[in-house]
Design an enzyme around this catalytic site. Structure first.
Site, short mmCIF file in Angstrom:
data_model
loop_
_atom_site.label_atom_id
_atom_site.label_comp_id
_atom_site.label_asym_id
_atom_site.label_seq_id
_atom_site.Cartn_x
_atom_site.Cartn_y
_atom_site.Cartn_z
N ALA A 87 0.85 -1.19 0.00
CA ALA A 87 0.00 0.00 0.00
C ALA A 87 0.89 1.25 0.00
CB ALA A 87 -0.97 -0.05 1.18
N SER A 88 0.59 2.24 0.84
CA SER A 88 1.30 3.52 0.74
C SER A 88 2.73 3.49 1.27
CB SER A 88 0.50 4.61 1.47
OG SER A 88 -0.59 5.01 0.68
N VAL A 89 3.15 2.40 1.89
CA VAL A 89 4.58 2.24 2.16
C VAL A 89 5.35 2.29 0.84
CG1 VAL A 89 6.32 0.60 2.98
CG2 VAL A 89 4.33 1.11 4.39
#
Length: 454
Positions: A87-89
């Site tokens: 995801a946004s990592v």
């Protein structure tokens, strides 16, 4: 502004109650792997986590375990080799990819976006590459549009995604304020592709993953047969269900990568060990701007260094990765069960690795507070224009009620500090120089949210 106490996950909204600040009364052995494991297992028992966790300090592995199942239908367990959607990592990988191009003289952080995307609309004339990476561009976030749920399952392209938001006005003038935008990282993806002549997926593999021997990382695709890939799940009224489908052509450089806890250790060691970026580029990458956000990373002071971290959430997955630069600590928590508490779990593990204490909800103990003192806290506290915490005294107890939610009893842990009974939560009231209560700070899943008193 969306309700800050609600998290979108798997196409639905999950109410997560009130704040989560820790009560520092319970004993927790510093850097104790058994205590770390206990904290994770509580999250598992509460239905808030299944996944893999890695904690490393000064090269020593303190915790490296899988919890729960990578695939519930085949009863396959999670471990350090399980592949999770980040995801946004993923955003830090996109930011580092841009910084590599900056090092090579192919991109200027402070050049307008239209330098590289020549067909950019006139409304973006003042938007720079830096604005994209630190979320100050004002480009509206396409994942917040009303049609996102209908479109997230449809295959698309980078240009197709840009078409969804290119004709919309900016939310604010570039650099004026901070506002999280997945659209900005789609534009960063486009810049990487146009400047390098490579697809984003190929660029990150060739320039980031391969040099760091991250063989279990890449751009996730539904159609690819990917060994040891975790299935994603979401909570439901009847338990746990398979997460909603999202076509992985949609997240792009904003959230489409996958990896393992073991590969992410390679990433942290390689990035902070200077194997990808030079000192000047690392300084740019990790220099905090508005809201403590640098380029694809949150950066906060900690001891003799900084904690540099990010969380992520996508259908079926929530993630956390953090690095304490002063103590050479890496914490990775990758979950294949949607829960907003994964960021808090990662933060708790970081606290323990740093030598701090973490107290679990059942370890909290309330202390007595005089009735006249309780009355000082009564009032309405605005987290947002339409979202208010109402604090009142009922039957000799302090209570709090959020807009649209039930009432919770607050137990006192000390002066101006309270925890919510039955919920992993805490509220701290603030006072002015005259001693008058002027607001509160609500901490939820690692977030700190101030609310002034009306």
């Amino acid at each position: 502004m969306s309700n800050p106490l609600v998290m979108k996950s798997g196409g639905g909204l999950i109410a997560v109650g009130l704040a989560a600040l820790m009560l520092w009364a319970g004993p927790a052995a510093a850097q104790d792997p058994e205590r770390m494991d206990q904290v994770v297992r509580r999250a598992v028992d509460q239905g808030e986590f299944t996944g893999s966790v890695l904690v490393v300090r000064d090269g020593e592995v303190l915790l490296d375990r899988g919890y729960g199942l990578a695939n519930r239908e085949w009863n396959i367990a999670n471990d350090g080799e399980t592949k999770f959607r980040l995801a946004s990592v993923s955003k830090q990988f996109t930011a580092v990819a841009v910084m590599l191009l900056v090092q090579q003289g192919q991109v200027d952080l402070d050049a307008p976006v239209k330098t590289y995307l020549t067909d950019a609309p006139a409304t973006w004339d003042a938007v720079t590459v830096r604005h994209l990476l630190n979320h100050t561009s004002g480009v509206p976030n396409f994942t917040g549009f009303d049609d996102y749920q209908a479109l997230k399952t449809l295959p698309t392209t980078v240009d197709g995604l840009i078409a969804r938001f290119r004709d919309r006005p900016l939310d604010f003038q570039p650099g004026e304020r901070w506002s999280y935008s997945n659209s900005a990282y789609v534009l960063a993806t486009a810049i990487i592709e146009r400047v390098s002549g490579r697809t984003y997926a190929d660029f990150v593999v060739e320039n980031l993953f391969r040099p760091l021997d991250m063989a279990d990382s890449g751009y996730d695709r539904h159609e690819t047969i990917l060994p040891r890939r975790a299935s994603g799940y979401s909570p439901d009224t009847d338990g746990v269900v398979n997460a909603d489908y999202v076509d992985m052509s949609v997240p792009q450089g904003a959230g489409a990568l996958y990896s393992t806890t073991h590969d992410l250790r390679q990433w942290e060691d390689g990035l902070f060990g200077g194997r990808l970026l030079n000192a000047a580029s690392m300084a740019e990458l990790t220099r905090p701007g508005l809201d403590d956000y640098a380029l694809g990373l949150f950066v906060k002071p900690s001891g003799d260094g900084q904690v540099i971290s990010h969380t992520g959430g996508i259908e079926g997955f929530n993630t956390y990765m953090g690095r304490d630069t002063g103590r050479a600590i890496t914490v990775v928590a990758l979950s294949n069960l949607n829960s907003p508490s994964v960021g808090k779990l990662g933060g708790d593990l970081m606290t323990l690795a740093q030598g701090g204490d973490v107290t679990l909800p059942e370890e909290r103990r309330a202390v007595a507070i005089a009735p006249e003192t309780l009355a000082e806290y009564e009032g309405d506290y605005a987290l947002a224009p339409t979202f208010v915490l109402t604090v009142s005294v009922a039957d000799g107890q302090l209570t709090v009620q959020a807009t649209g939610q039930g009432r919770n009893i607050l137990g006192a842990e000390g002066a101006d500090a309270f925890f919510t009974q039955g919920i992993d939560a805490r509220i701290v009231f603030t006072r002015d120089a005259a001693g008058q209560v002027t607001g509160l700070v609500l901490h939820q899943n690692g977030r700190q949210m101030p609310a002034p008193k009306r």
